[in-house]
Scaffold this motif. Sequence first.
Motif, mmCIF file in Angstrom:
data_model
loop_
_atom_site.group_PDB
_atom_site.id
_atom_site.type_symbol
_atom_site.label_atom_id
_atom_site.label_comp_id
_atom_site.label_asym_id
_atom_site.label_seq_id
_atom_site.Cartn_x
_atom_site.Cartn_y
_atom_site.Cartn_z
ATOM 1 N N ASP A 1 -4.855 0.905 -8.323
ATOM 2 C CA ASP A 1 -3.542 0.931 -8.806
ATOM 3 C C ASP A 1 -3.060 -0.140 -8.663
ATOM 4 O OD1 ASP A 1 -3.946 3.468 -10.028
ATOM 5 O OD2 ASP A 1 -3.479 4.363 -8.188
ATOM 6 N N ARG A 2 -3.116 -0.883 -7.181
ATOM 7 C CA ARG A 2 -2.451 -2.021 -6.836
ATOM 8 C C ARG A 2 -2.945 -3.267 -7.662
ATOM 9 N NH1 ARG A 2 -3.593 0.380 -1.804
ATOM 10 N NH2 ARG A 2 -5.300 -1.012 -1.353
ATOM 11 N N ASN A 3 -4.180 -3.330 -7.782
ATOM 12 C CA ASN A 3 -4.805 -4.383 -8.683
ATOM 13 C C ASN A 3 -4.557 -4.500 -9.940
ATOM 14 O OD1 ASN A 3 -6.402 -5.015 -6.370
ATOM 15 N ND2 ASN A 3 -8.190 -4.100 -7.173
ATOM 16 N N MET B 1 6.737 -19.141 -4.257
ATOM 17 C CA MET B 1 7.463 -18.005 -4.458
ATOM 18 C C MET B 1 6.586 -16.715 -4.329
ATOM 19 S SD MET B 1 7.678 -18.764 -8.462
ATOM 20 C CE MET B 1 6.670 -19.935 -8.885
ATOM 21 N N ALA B 2 7.145 -15.465 -4.328
ATOM 22 C CA ALA B 2 6.540 -14.271 -4.056
ATOM 23 C C ALA B 2 7.047 -13.493 -4.979
ATOM 24 C CB ALA B 2 6.369 -13.652 -2.516
ATOM 25 N N PHE B 3 6.084 -12.625 -5.863
ATOM 26 C CA PHE B 3 6.748 -11.556 -6.374
ATOM 27 C C PHE B 3 6.137 -10.254 -5.550
ATOM 28 C CE2 PHE B 3 6.172 -14.120 -10.458
ATOM 29 C CZ PHE B 3 7.723 -13.691 -10.743
ATOM 30 N N ILE B 4 7.288 -9.534 -5.462
ATOM 31 C CA ILE B 4 6.941 -8.126 -4.523
ATOM 32 C C ILE B 4 7.210 -6.830 -5.396
ATOM 33 C CG2 ILE B 4 7.540 -6.929 -2.289
ATOM 34 C CD1 ILE B 4 8.542 -9.759 -1.309
ATOM 35 N N TRP B 5 6.080 -6.044 -5.830
ATOM 36 C CA TRP B 5 6.585 -4.799 -6.306
ATOM 37 C C TRP B 5 7.171 -3.813 -5.463
ATOM 38 C CZ3 TRP B 5 5.822 -4.116 -11.435
ATOM 39 C CH2 TRP B 5 5.835 -2.908 -11.752
ATOM 40 N N LYS C 1 0.866 -1.198 0.006
ATOM 41 C CA LYS C 1 -0.053 -0.060 -0.199
ATOM 42 C C LYS C 1 0.996 1.270 0.049
ATOM 43 C CE LYS C 1 -4.313 1.541 2.228
ATOM 44 N NZ LYS C 1 -5.347 1.565 3.395
ATOM 45 N N ARG C 2 2.171 1.424 0.548
ATOM 46 C CA ARG C 2 2.812 2.268 0.408
ATOM 47 C C ARG C 2 3.277 2.746 -0.926
ATOM 48 N NH1 ARG C 2 8.335 -0.096 0.408
ATOM 49 N NH2 ARG C 2 8.179 -2.082 1.381
ATOM 50 N N CYS C 3 3.329 1.693 -1.919
ATOM 51 C CA CYS C 3 3.536 2.084 -3.201
ATOM 52 C C CYS C 3 2.572 2.678 -3.910
ATOM 53 C CB CYS C 3 4.069 0.701 -3.853
ATOM 54 S SG CYS C 3 5.704 0.195 -3.370
ATOM 55 N N PHE C 4 1.355 1.954 -3.908
ATOM 56 C CA PHE C 4 0.145 2.559 -4.340
ATOM 57 C C PHE C 4 -0.877 2.757 -3.501
ATOM 58 C CE2 PHE C 4 2.188 0.457 -7.901
ATOM 59 C CZ PHE C 4 2.440 1.425 -8.780
#
Length: 126
Positions: A64-66, A93-97, A56-59
């Motif tokens: 936008d997050r979705n 695995m995890a993809f992190i933006w 949430k700190r990115c968007f």
Amino acid sequence: MGKNNAFPKSQRLCNKYLIDRLFVPGNSKSFSAYPLRLVVCAADIADNQLMVSVPKRCFKHAVDRNRVKRQLREAYRTNRHLLVLPENIRISMAFIWLDHCHYPSSKVTAKVCNLLRRASESLCAN
């Protein structure tokens, strides 16, 4: 006919124990290709599982997050064949933006492909 590009529930990482285990230091490997980070951990599961995280700190807005999550899932879904592992190894695995701005889908796909290849090479080497 063609490749099966589905992304079923069995391939989504939602088990709290596996998620916690994924982020324990020394238990997993991390790969970065800005604006993405891929965290990978060997797991006792039936199929490779994926989690997508956009903080949430990115968007600040959910739309936008979705959007970013949709881009990441689509890029993984169409390019997961690049993740070549020995038959007895299954991973979570995890993809992190990591960034605060949007990227075109082509650039996101290129980054996901890069990370999948690097993870595959690293896991096959062990």
